[in-house]
Design an enzyme around this catalytic site. Sequence first.
Site, PDB file in Angstrom:
ATOM      1  N   TYR A  60       0.829  -1.210   0.000  1.00 33.56           N
ATOM      2  CA  TYR A  60       0.000   0.000   0.000  1.00 33.56           C
ATOM      3  C   TYR A  60       0.865   1.263   0.000  1.00 33.56           C
ATOM      4  CZ  TYR A  60      -4.346  -2.629   0.682  1.00 33.56           C
ATOM      5  OH  TYR A  60      -5.427  -3.457   0.517  1.00 33.56           O
ATOM      6  N   LEU A 217     -17.986   0.835  -1.227  1.00 29.87           N
ATOM      7  CA  LEU A 217     -18.605   1.974  -1.917  1.00 29.87           C
ATOM      8  C   LEU A 217     -18.048   2.073  -3.340  1.00 29.87           C
ATOM      9  CD1 LEU A 217     -18.387   4.522   1.065  1.00 29.87           C
ATOM     10  CD2 LEU A 217     -20.337   3.096   0.394  1.00 29.87           C
ATOM     11  N   PHE A 223     -20.612   7.326  -5.816  1.00 28.71           N
ATOM     12  CA  PHE A 223     -20.985   8.742  -5.693  1.00 28.71           C
ATOM     13  C   PHE A 223     -20.731   9.501  -6.985  1.00 28.71           C
ATOM     14  CE2 PHE A 223     -19.621   7.084  -1.637  1.00 28.71           C
ATOM     15  CZ  PHE A 223     -20.659   7.452  -0.802  1.00 28.71           C
ATOM     16  N   ASP A 227     -23.172   7.130 -15.514  1.00 38.15           N
ATOM     17  CA  ASP A 227     -24.036   6.464 -16.493  1.00 38.15           C
ATOM     18  C   ASP A 227     -25.446   6.290 -15.912  1.00 38.15           C
ATOM     19  OD1 ASP A 227     -24.281   3.483 -15.456  1.00 38.15           O
ATOM     20  OD2 ASP A 227     -22.186   4.073 -15.231  1.00 38.15           O
TER      21      ASP A 227
HETATM   22  N1  LIG Z   1      -7.716  -7.100  -0.851  1.00 37.13           N
HETATM   23  C1  LIG Z   1      -7.675  -6.308  -1.888  1.00 37.13           C
HETATM   24  O1  LIG Z   1      -7.327  -6.717  -3.001  1.00 37.13           O
HETATM   25  C2  LIG Z   1      -8.060  -4.867  -1.707  1.00 37.13           C
HETATM   26  C3  LIG Z   1      -8.193  -4.017  -2.827  1.00 37.13           C
HETATM   27  C4  LIG Z   1      -8.582  -2.681  -2.609  1.00 37.13           C
HETATM   28  C5  LIG Z   1      -8.802  -2.219  -1.304  1.00 37.13           C
HETATM   29  N2  LIG Z   1      -8.636  -3.075  -0.243  1.00 37.13           N
HETATM   30  C6  LIG Z   1      -8.891  -2.604   1.136  1.00 37.13           C
HETATM   31  O2  LIG Z   1     -10.218  -2.115   1.210  1.00 37.13           O
HETATM   32  C7  LIG Z   1     -10.203  -0.811   1.790  1.00 37.13           C
HETATM   33  C8  LIG Z   1     -11.386  -0.040   1.285  1.00 37.13           C
HETATM   34  O3  LIG Z   1     -11.339   0.087  -0.150  1.00 37.13           O
HETATM   35  P1  LIG Z   1     -11.755   1.456  -0.836  1.00 37.13           P
HETATM   36  O4  LIG Z   1     -10.864   2.533  -0.356  1.00 37.13           O
HETATM   37  O5  LIG Z   1     -11.836   1.239  -2.312  1.00 37.13           O
HETATM   38  O6  LIG Z   1     -13.219   1.646  -0.166  1.00 37.13           O
HETATM   39  P2  LIG Z   1     -14.513   2.466  -0.552  1.00 37.13           P
HETATM   40  O7  LIG Z   1     -15.158   2.809   0.740  1.00 37.13           O
HETATM   41  O8  LIG Z   1     -15.315   1.731  -1.563  1.00 37.13           O
HETATM   42  O9  LIG Z   1     -13.975   3.796  -1.260  1.00 37.13           O
HETATM   43  C9  LIG Z   1     -13.398   4.819  -0.524  1.00 37.13           C
HETATM   44  C10 LIG Z   1     -13.294   6.028  -1.426  1.00 37.13           C
HETATM   45  O10 LIG Z   1     -14.611   6.558  -1.599  1.00 37.13           O
HETATM   46  C11 LIG Z   1     -14.555   7.948  -1.358  1.00 37.13           C
HETATM   47  N3  LIG Z   1     -15.827   8.495  -0.852  1.00 37.13           N
HETATM   48  C12 LIG Z   1     -16.557   9.456  -1.452  1.00 37.13           C
HETATM   49  N4  LIG Z   1     -17.634   9.747  -0.727  1.00 37.13           N
HETATM   50  C13 LIG Z   1     -17.625   8.980   0.357  1.00 37.13           C
HETATM   51  C14 LIG Z   1     -18.497   8.828   1.473  1.00 37.13           C
HETATM   52  N5  LIG Z   1     -19.619   9.535   1.619  1.00 37.13           N
HETATM   53  N6  LIG Z   1     -18.176   7.937   2.408  1.00 37.13           N
HETATM   54  C15 LIG Z   1     -17.044   7.196   2.282  1.00 37.13           C
HETATM   55  N7  LIG Z   1     -16.181   7.286   1.239  1.00 37.13           N
HETATM   56  C16 LIG Z   1     -16.471   8.172   0.286  1.00 37.13           C
HETATM   57  C17 LIG Z   1     -13.452   8.103  -0.321  1.00 37.13           C
HETATM   58  O11 LIG Z   1     -12.997   9.425  -0.366  1.00 37.13           O
HETATM   59  P3  LIG Z   1     -12.744  10.244   1.015  1.00 37.13           P
HETATM   60  O12 LIG Z   1     -11.458   9.730   1.577  1.00 37.13           O
HETATM   61  O13 LIG Z   1     -12.690  11.665   0.566  1.00 37.13           O
HETATM   62  O14 LIG Z   1     -13.889   9.971   1.939  1.00 37.13           O
HETATM   63  C18 LIG Z   1     -12.429   7.116  -0.831  1.00 37.13           C
HETATM   64  O15 LIG Z   1     -11.627   7.682  -1.858  1.00 37.13           O
HETATM   65  C19 LIG Z   1      -8.818  -0.259   1.421  1.00 37.13           C
HETATM   66  O16 LIG Z   1      -8.391   0.764   2.274  1.00 37.13           O
HETATM   67  C20 LIG Z   1      -7.952  -1.495   1.588  1.00 37.13           C
HETATM   68  O17 LIG Z   1      -7.639  -1.664   2.966  1.00 37.13           O
HETATM   69  C21 LIG Z   1      -8.274  -4.379  -0.424  1.00 37.13           C
END
Ligand SMILES: NC(=O)c1ccc[n+]([C@@H]2O[C@H](COP(=O)([O-])OP(=O)(O)OC[C@H]3O[C@@H](n4cnc5c(N)ncnc54)[C@H](OP(=O)(O)O)[C@@H]3O)[C@@H](O)[C@H]2O)c1
Length: 304
Positions: A60, A217, A223, A227
Amino acid sequence: MTQTLSCPRIATRQNGLEMSRIVAGMWRMGDWGMSVEQRIAFIEQCIAMGVTTFDHADIYGNYAVEALFGEALRAKPALRGQMELVSKCGIKLLSPKRPQHSIQHYDTTRAYIVAQAEESLRQLNTDRLDLLLIHRPDPLMNFDEIAEAFTGLKAAGKVLNFGVSNFSRHQFEALDRRIPLATNQVEFSPLHTAPMFDETFDGLQDKGVAPMIWSPLAGGRLFTTTDAAAENLRLVIKEIADRMRQPFASVIFAWILQLPSRPIPLTGSGRIEAIREAVAGTTFTLSRDDWFKVLRAARGHEVA
Ligand SMILES: NC(=O)c1ccc[n+]([C@@H]2O[C@H](COP(=O)([O-])OP(=O)(O)OC[C@H]3O[C@@H](n4cnc5c(N)ncnc54)[C@H](OP(=O)(O)O)[C@@H]3O)[C@@H](O)[C@H]2O)c1
């Protein structure tokens, strides 16, 4: 929203590792631009809300996030005893930090798993990981060899529990037969519903193992995607959210949490309000009608 919101806890399998039902994902921490004091404050606010499990991977932030978190733990060592630390290994990135890598590839050899787990301990400033995951299924993986690596790390007290990420049902069960696994961390959201239909969730439910959910999310695309199908999905979720007087994101977390495989969603935000909205999703359930309205909008068609 109430300040006394408290995240429930869950065992990933019977008598197994316990973690917070909402896990704080650290993938994007390098983008948050936080000072060490701000990182400590963020971790403390998560813990105060009951979000005690933090998800990492060696890669990461281009091999930098574990060290950012480890810096916070070095400055405030008492935090370590209040949390569960998850990390992953198995992907080798092309990176100036790893000049010996000539191609992006996977490595699930025993030597590499052990070396990377030890490196994660060093970066995170800890003597143990609560959970180590193989990040991606490797076409060259040998289940017996991975199980041997896990067994050695456990015997040394360096890693307490093991799991996988992005594994198919069959891959999970093959390794789980050799060493009991705590979870399979997979992508799932209303914009990525595959694990509900490809046996991933059914297989885990059958074994009593809770999946961890990444990008609940859709990485923020829920958000922003413009489309027509995504616009409609947003309208459907917003109508439910407004009617239930809940934040939009909380409805998505509630929708995910309602699955009988007992999913454990990861947040991806560095904003404590976004973590609070995720935790709020543990406090209510959708009616079956509303749950299926989200599914219909997510897939663009009725169930048959
Ligand atoms: N195992 C794997 O292969 C793998 C792959 C990817 C991720 N992961 C893990 O999964 C975790 C979560 O993934 P993700 O970051 O893609 O999660 P997510 O919750 O789907 O997306 C988070 C993103 O959404 C944005 N966002 C916009 N509005 C939001 C709102 N109202 N509430 C919350 N978020 C909002 C956030 O921006 P803001 O920061 O501005 O809120 C952030 O950039 C990662 O940190 C990692 O630990 C694992």
